[in-house]
Design an enzyme around this catalytic site. Sequence first.
Site, PDB file in Angstrom:
ATOM      1  N   GLY A  37      -7.751  -4.401  -3.616  1.00  0.00           N
ATOM      2  CA  GLY A  37      -7.264  -3.280  -2.826  1.00  0.00           C
ATOM      3  C   GLY A  37      -6.705  -3.809  -1.509  1.00  0.00           C
ATOM      4  O   GLY A  37      -6.363  -4.980  -1.400  1.00  0.00           O
ATOM      5  N   CYS A  38      -6.635  -2.930  -0.507  1.00  0.00           N
ATOM      6  CA  CYS A  38      -6.072  -3.321   0.798  1.00  0.00           C
ATOM      7  C   CYS A  38      -6.999  -4.232   1.579  1.00  0.00           C
ATOM      8  O   CYS A  38      -6.558  -5.045   2.365  1.00  0.00           O
ATOM      9  CB  CYS A  38      -5.893  -2.105   1.686  1.00  0.00           C
ATOM     10  SG  CYS A  38      -4.521  -1.123   1.275  1.00  0.00           S
ATOM     11  N   ILE A  39      -8.305  -3.968   1.443  1.00  0.00           N
ATOM     12  CA  ILE A  39      -9.266  -4.720   2.259  1.00  0.00           C
ATOM     13  C   ILE A  39     -10.363  -5.289   1.375  1.00  0.00           C
ATOM     14  O   ILE A  39     -10.505  -4.884   0.226  1.00  0.00           O
ATOM     15  CB  ILE A  39      -9.903  -3.867   3.380  1.00  0.00           C
ATOM     16  CG1 ILE A  39     -10.480  -2.565   2.836  1.00  0.00           C
ATOM     17  CG2 ILE A  39      -8.899  -3.593   4.458  1.00  0.00           C
ATOM     18  CD1 ILE A  39     -11.272  -1.781   3.853  1.00  0.00           C
TER      19      ILE A  39
ATOM     20  N   SER B 191       0.837  -1.196   0.000  1.00  0.00           N
ATOM     21  CA  SER B 191       0.000   0.000   0.000  1.00  0.00           C
ATOM     22  C   SER B 191       0.873   1.248   0.000  1.00  0.00           C
ATOM     23  O   SER B 191       1.958   1.250   0.572  1.00  0.00           O
ATOM     24  CB  SER B 191      -0.871   0.022   1.253  1.00  0.00           C
ATOM     25  OG  SER B 191      -1.681  -1.116   1.273  1.00  0.00           O
TER      26      SER B 191
ATOM     27  N   PRO C 208      -5.848  -8.741   5.685  1.00  0.00           N
ATOM     28  CA  PRO C 208      -6.307  -8.297   7.002  1.00  0.00           C
ATOM     29  C   PRO C 208      -7.295  -9.300   7.609  1.00  0.00           C
ATOM     30  O   PRO C 208      -8.221  -9.746   6.933  1.00  0.00           O
ATOM     31  CB  PRO C 208      -7.025  -6.972   6.709  1.00  0.00           C
ATOM     32  CG  PRO C 208      -6.516  -6.526   5.386  1.00  0.00           C
ATOM     33  CD  PRO C 208      -6.217  -7.783   4.630  1.00  0.00           C
TER      34      PRO C 208
END
Lengths: 416, 102
Positions: B100-102, A297, A353
């Site tokens: 994406g990130c999440i 990121s 995550p």
Amino acid sequence: MKKAVILGAGTAGTMMSNHLAKKLPKDEWEIVVVDQEKTHYYQPGFLFLPFDIYQPEDVVKPIDDFLPSRAKRIMQKIDRVEPESNTVTLQNGDMIGYDILIIATGSHIAPKEVTGMMSDAWHKDVFDFYTYAGACALREKFMNWEGGKLVIHITEMPIKCPVAPLEFAFLADAFFTEKGMRDKVDITFVTPLSGAFTKPVASDKLAYLLKDKNIRIVADFAIESVNNETRTIHDYGGKEVAYDLLVTVPTNMGDSMVERSGFGDDLNFIPTDKCTLQSKVADNIFVIGDATDLPASKAGSVAHFEADVLTENIIRFINGEPMTYEFDGHSNCFIETGHGKALLIDFNYTHEPVEGSFPLGSFGPLKLLKESRMNHMGKLAFRWVYWNMLLKGTPIPFVPATMSEAGKHLEMSKHD
Amino acid sequence: MTTTIAGQEVSVNAEGYMTDLNQWTKEIALEIAKAEEVNMTDKCWEVIAWIQEQYRNENPLTIRKVGKSGITDIKEFYELFPNGPLKKASKIAGIPKPVGCI
């Protein structure tokens, strides 16, 4: 005297200058920092300006307050780097030779990349919040806005702080709810990705947020143009979305200096080894933060973790030793969900995550991938940590550069 | 998890994206394309091959990069793989979808 030159005094460049000031012997190394700006912006704070959670003065301080006293500071625009002769040329024609070069020139918005995005309507009906000017203009707009179709839009990946647009949507929902006018504001989130959440665990755990907050999603939207007359955005597949107020995240690109130097990719990001952070341009050029082409990121926390790894590797490089410190893509960020709550996520190149506790596996006190007031307090407290610890290179207790697996429910991400 | 596509057992994730490119064959691609309502033209195969090459070289896939691939432009990419070309082409190519990130 040998010379370590750092290009850019943003989050990454400032941290590196402080790390190297502690590690490089004063009588052998001169440290030079080049940045044309006077002001250091706390960029994570831009998100809070439109919603009056932060005031403009909360996010600005002089760059020079954070650089080490032994660093020589040059306030000039960078023209280009010439790796063959180990020189940086400045716009005024001055040339600086280097033994080690660290490029930390970041990424910037490039609204001109999309037809019609940059027009007379810029900062009137069409806004960004990734610049200080954009966030301040939007703050003014929101003070008197009477409502209508609010479209929050991502142009293309990669972008700095990939979760910020989603946080913006959540904060807008809370802001207009608290103003008693949420029924007058229609919120749509437009993304080029397949959804607001793209990773399985996050999608599963967080899909409720959009539903609860009545935020409409338009996915797989690759924008071709903005029409300021009809107030519509159009994608290559023929879809269109109408707006009264468009809050867009334009294409993010590396500094134009990279293009002039001739070593960036098509978005001016610099080819960089994803573990050592050595550039693929020359052995004595290193890259950190948003300026890299790493599959991590683009975020301050990533630059922070990279700085620890890069400092060790540079010392090893100077000593002629193998660069054994490896960056694992560690990223950590708070995600504001509105009404005084936030989520926290912690992940790296290989782990998505998941839920769990942070930073102490068994204790927390912060909860991963779950909304809590404590996480929101963490996000607000982070501004102090940023100005007082992070930029100065002071280690943050319990938060190592590489991701810890303790306290994480990693079994959640196994789908086989 | 595993599933059977075109008579072969392959590893896939919960959304049906293949997780091991080594298991990919043209027959599998054709069957995924059929389910995604994509008509595989010669151009489509060229795009798929290019996408797989990017994946093997660890280059993140974006619409912009497809547009600059020299094989197709973005407009045509949408015609080849209608409604979400990046994720459809990724699925047919046997690689994970861009995230994406999440």
